[in-house]
Design a protein around this motif. Structure first.
Motif, PDB file in Angstrom:
ATOM      1  N   UNK A   1     -64.008  61.450  20.648  1.00  0.00           N
ATOM      2  CA  UNK A   1     -62.628  62.207  19.086  1.00  0.00           C
ATOM      3  C   UNK A   1     -62.741  61.950  18.027  1.00  0.00           C
ATOM      4  N   UNK A   2     -63.210  60.716  17.304  1.00  0.00           N
ATOM      5  CA  UNK A   2     -62.757  60.189  16.099  1.00  0.00           C
ATOM      6  C   UNK A   2     -64.127  59.154  15.470  1.00  0.00           C
ATOM      7  N   UNK A   3     -63.478  59.080  14.483  1.00  0.00           N
ATOM      8  CA  UNK A   3     -64.644  58.387  13.708  1.00  0.00           C
ATOM      9  C   UNK A   3     -64.868  57.533  13.372  1.00  0.00           C
ATOM     10  N   UNK A   4     -64.084  56.402  13.318  1.00  0.00           N
ATOM     11  CA  UNK A   4     -64.256  55.502  13.338  1.00  0.00           C
ATOM     12  C   UNK A   4     -63.761  54.530  14.717  1.00  0.00           C
ATOM     13  N   UNK A   5     -64.116  52.622  15.053  1.00  0.00           N
ATOM     14  CA  UNK A   5     -63.137  52.821  16.032  1.00  0.00           C
ATOM     15  C   UNK A   5     -62.828  51.307  15.804  1.00  0.00           C
ATOM     16  N   UNK A   6     -61.685  50.784  15.047  1.00  0.00           N
ATOM     17  CA  UNK A   6     -60.821  49.649  14.991  1.00  0.00           C
ATOM     18  C   UNK A   6     -60.360  49.308  15.852  1.00  0.00           C
ATOM     19  N   UNK A   7     -61.311  47.859  16.247  1.00  0.00           N
ATOM     20  CA  UNK A   7     -61.919  47.059  17.817  1.00  0.00           C
ATOM     21  C   UNK A   7     -60.653  45.507  17.126  1.00  0.00           C
ATOM     22  N   UNK A   8     -59.879  45.816  17.586  1.00  0.00           N
ATOM     23  CA  UNK A   8     -57.843  44.706  17.374  1.00  0.00           C
ATOM     24  C   UNK A   8     -58.393  43.430  17.744  1.00  0.00           C
TER      25      UNK A   8
ATOM     26  N   UNK B   1     -69.125  51.581  20.744  1.00  0.00           N
ATOM     27  CA  UNK B   1     -68.954  51.691  19.582  1.00  0.00           C
ATOM     28  C   UNK B   1     -69.928  52.382  19.022  1.00  0.00           C
ATOM     29  N   UNK B   2     -71.261  51.569  18.504  1.00  0.00           N
ATOM     30  CA  UNK B   2     -72.038  50.614  17.988  1.00  0.00           C
ATOM     31  C   UNK B   2     -72.974  52.301  18.803  1.00  0.00           C
ATOM     32  N   UNK B   3     -73.550  52.164  20.247  1.00  0.00           N
ATOM     33  CA  UNK B   3     -74.171  53.044  20.839  1.00  0.00           C
ATOM     34  C   UNK B   3     -73.924  54.507  20.189  1.00  0.00           C
ATOM     35  N   UNK B   4     -72.476  54.464  20.514  1.00  0.00           N
ATOM     36  CA  UNK B   4     -71.987  56.404  19.781  1.00  0.00           C
ATOM     37  C   UNK B   4     -72.410  57.001  18.234  1.00  0.00           C
ATOM     38  N   UNK B   5     -72.495  55.341  17.949  1.00  0.00           N
ATOM     39  CA  UNK B   5     -72.717  56.173  16.252  1.00  0.00           C
ATOM     40  C   UNK B   5     -71.819  56.008  15.357  1.00  0.00           C
ATOM     41  N   UNK B   6     -70.244  54.819  15.811  1.00  0.00           N
ATOM     42  CA  UNK B   6     -69.112  55.289  15.366  1.00  0.00           C
ATOM     43  C   UNK B   6     -68.851  54.098  13.634  1.00  0.00           C
ATOM     44  N   UNK B   7     -67.913  54.043  12.756  1.00  0.00           N
ATOM     45  CA  UNK B   7     -68.020  53.440  12.051  1.00  0.00           C
ATOM     46  C   UNK B   7     -67.424  52.798  13.022  1.00  0.00           C
ATOM     47  N   UNK B   8     -67.666  51.367  12.341  1.00  0.00           N
ATOM     48  CA  UNK B   8     -66.163  49.805  12.989  1.00  0.00           C
ATOM     49  C   UNK B   8     -65.338  49.037  12.320  1.00  0.00           C
ATOM     50  N   UNK B   9     -64.155  48.386  12.814  1.00  0.00           N
ATOM     51  CA  UNK B   9     -63.492  47.661  11.971  1.00  0.00           C
ATOM     52  C   UNK B   9     -63.260  46.974  13.113  1.00  0.00           C
ATOM     53  N   UNK B  10     -62.981  45.829  12.312  1.00  0.00           N
ATOM     54  CA  UNK B  10     -62.348  44.352  12.512  1.00  0.00           C
ATOM     55  C   UNK B  10     -61.368  43.919  12.375  1.00  0.00           C
ATOM     56  N   UNK B  11     -60.006  44.954  13.545  1.00  0.00           N
ATOM     57  CA  UNK B  11     -58.887  44.016  13.004  1.00  0.00           C
ATOM     58  C   UNK B  11     -58.030  42.849  13.176  1.00  0.00           C
TER      59      UNK B  11
END
Length: 679
Positions: free
Chosen positions: A96-103, A121-131
């Motif tokens: 359901x998302x474009x971005x995964x924020x990995x805490x 997230x990488x396999x799904x082609x989603x943007x990733x941001x490390x929090x």
């Protein structure tokens, strides 16, 4: 609040358990004005952990959705469970998302769940941001963590802001670079991320090289930044303290200014019935297409289907279809799910997350649409781990069989990694999940929500049977009862197929010796025999059956005669074809302290496991990868806990089936024979 698709941000908070995702969720909702007061995990007052089991255990089990509206930006935020035991809901949220924020916890660093979610997230082609959360720490520890993140996940991991004054502030190092940090030169961090961003786009790179950074507009920087996220060329790192609120408003600014909207993200492909890709277009004027990624059985509003709109506009009082059904339903109520609140809305545009209630036919992964042009498509399937842990159960009190069945159905609707099986030959109901804890929580929910208590015991292992050689079989079924008789004669061959192929039925009958109308009856008899097994009572698979000869009688031949003849000819052939019992082999990943490696590898070796490799990570954690028979892992949760003092974690995924050792086959076969003789 009014907004369009370009103003929407869909973000999942994910990561290892205990990193502070739920506390950050509360802090973001409070900073964004959605809630007036932040809840507490200790007091059981958070927006996301509302289930009795979540409050009791102090951690999330289900995903929770809420939204934030600020300055023209609508952020849909999904808090997900960190424990691998409950990752079915976490993985479904990624649809359901474009971005995964990995805490990531500043104190604990990179953990097993961090790696898993980065990979998903990488396999799904989603943007990733490390929090990086819990930054109330010394600067050296944070600096070391950034180095570890870059070592583990690549040099594309770069800070987009930096902590200052012992974690009391954060400073932007993308758009601005004024101020002193405890961390490193803000100018150096700024230059690194700018260089990384501009090189993704030749036009932006040319402008930058010719005229410098000042010649780039904020829009050019945003577009290049978003492209980097979409293509995995950049994984931003940002810093927050959910407990004190430091960096929380800045995180919302990053979401607003830099993260992709639904028009910019990598839309997942839909597939038609022929397997061709169909890409939904985030255009509000086209036919509506939405995907249901979460089911909730709410005691107040009934069954709730939560969906992401990919194309078109879904309106209240409109007509929708589910999958390829020709029967439409009316959208009587359309909701925005805001944690504990269900707010009624008039419409949902592309990128929106919304919900409909009281539609019994709706199910997880259903495609909702308003035109039969879309009734042959579905979302490309997500990979969920195979639920391997099982419990056989029956109601504790007589007369609750129907109530138990309904409760299990409701629970299975909500969790894509919870399965219910009914074995007719044993009259046994088996539930399967990802771990012992997963099943324990589901049983507790069943008792609390539906008032059903059960008695459990270990189920039979899901063995299978196959053959190792070719053979022929024959049977003549002849029965005379005084009137019309029964007659059918079948000659057939069996041969093995590659593992995982399944079953093939081949007709090589020549000259009409068996009329075509009786061939389905022969196949039915064969399938009946396959279902009940021939060696130890387990289903047969991975074989081909070829019918090549036989006889019939113009008066006495009937379907029932050829069912019996096909079944017994098949069993005759199987007995000569070197039948073998297959057992499920699972991929095992065990994350443990390095000090326990000897005990754990030795324990696995004693369970017929093959060690496939080990990975050592910072912080002294070691991950052992192995393959082992599922039958040997029945008591593994207790054993691992004892060996590691409760610090070990593991996960299982089905790998393949392979033959059991001869002593095990003999034991299984002998245990089955008395039952056959009793029958």
């Amino acid at each position: 609040m009014s907004y369009n698709t370009e103003n929407i941000r869909n973000i999942a908070l994910a990561g290892h358990a205990g990193t502070g995702k739920t506390t950050l969720f509360e802090a973001l909702l409070h900073a964004g004005g959605t809630i007036q007061t932040e809840g507490s995990i200790e007091r059981g007052t958070t927006q996301s952990d509302t289930d009795a089991q979540e409050k009791e255990r102090g951690h999330s089990i289900d995903s929770c959705i809420a939204s934030i509206d600020r300055a023209g930006c609508h952020i849909n935020l999904i808090d997900t469970a960190g424990y691998a035991d409950f990752r079915g809901g976490t993985l479904s949220a990624l649809a359901a998302v474009e971005t995964v924020a990995i805490v990531v916890s500043a104190g604990n660093g990179i953990e097993h769940g961090t790696r898993r979610m980065m990979e998903h997230a990488r396999e799904r082609g989603l943007a990733r941001i490390l929090v990086v959360n819990k930054i109330d720490s010394d600067a050296n520890k944070l600096r070391a963590l950034v180095d570890a993140l870059r070592d583990e996940f690549g040099t594309e991991c770069l800070p987009v802001n930096l902590p200052a004054q012992d974690g009391k502030h954060v400073l932007d190092c993308f758009f601005h670079r004024d101020g002193a940090t405890d961390f490193s030169s803000l100018e150096e961090a700024h230059q690194r991320i700018i260089d990384q961003v501009v090189e993704i786009n030749e036009s932006v790179m040319g402008t930058y090289l010719d005229a410098g950074e000042s010649s780039l507009s904020p829009q050019q920087l945003h577009d290049a930044f978003e492209q980097c996220l979409r293509e995995g060329h950049l994984v931003p790192i940002c810093f927050v303290s959910a407990r004190t609120g430091v960096g929380v408003q800045e995180w919302l600014d990053i979401a607003d200014k830099l993260l992709p909207n639904p028009s910019e993200g990598n839309a997942p492909p839909f597939l038609d019935t022929d397997g061709d890709r169909v890409i939904a277009t985030p255009d509000p004027t086209l036919h509506a297409i939405a995907d249901v990624f979460k089911i909730v059985n709410d005691p107040f509003v009934g069954k709730l289907g939560i969906f992401r709109v990919w194309q078109g506009t879904i309106r209240r009082d409109s007509q929708l279809f589910i999958d390829d059904s020709r029967k439409a339903f009316k959208v009587g109520h359309l909701f925005r799910v805001n944690a504990k609140q269900h707010v009624e809305i008039d419409h949902a545009i592309p990128g929106d997350i919304a919900a409909i209630a009281k539609v019994e036919e709706i199910h997880f992964d259903a495609v909702l649409h308003d035109s039969h042009d879309e009734d042959r498509i579905h979302l490309a399937p997500m990979h969920f781990p195979q639920p391997m842990f099982g419990l056989a159960l029956e109601p504790r009190h007589k007369g609750q069989e129907q109530k138990l069945s309904q409760a299990l159905l409701r629970l299975a609707e909500e969790d894509p990694c919870f399965r219910v099986e009914h074995h007719k030959e044993l009259n046994e109901t088996v539930i399967r999940g990802l771990s012992e804890l997963h099943l324990k929580v589901m049983l507790e929910r069943m008792r609390e929500r539906y008032g059903v208590e059960v008695v459990t015991h270990p189920p039979r292992i899901a063995y299978r049977e196959t053959i190792a050689g070719k053979a022929e079989g024959h049977h003549r079924h002849k029965k005379q009862t005084g009137g019309a008789g029964q007659f059918g004669e079948v000659f057939l061959r069996v041969e093995p197929l590659e593992r995982g192929t399944g079953f093939e039925f081949v007709d090589e009958v020549k000259g009409g010796v068996i009329p075509n109308q009786f061939l389905p009856a022969i196949e039915k008899g064969v399938r009946q025999a396959m279902e009940h097994g021939a060696v130890a009572g387990y289903p047969l698979q991975d074989l081909r059956v070829t019918v090549y000869d036989g006889k019939y009688h113009p008066v006495d031949s009937k379907e029932v005669a050829f069912i019996s003849a096909g079944k017994k000819a098949f069993l005759d052939a199987i007995g000569k074809a070197r039948p073998v019992v297959l057992e499920p082999i699972v991929d095992v990943e065990v994350a443990i302290p390095e000090a326990n490696v000897g005990d754990v590898t030795g324990g696995l070796a004693g369970k017929r496991a093959r060690i496939m490799g080990t990975d050592t990570h910072r912080g002294g954690e070691l991950v052992i990868k192995a393959q082992a028979p599922l039958a040997e892992l029945t008591d593994y949760p207790t054993e691992l806990k004892a060996m590691t003092g409760g610090r070990g974690r593991y996960s299982l995924d089905l790998s393949h089936y392979e033959p059991v050792p001869p002593p095990v086959q003999k034991q299984l076969s002998e245990a089955w024979k008395p039952k056959v003789e009793d029958d």
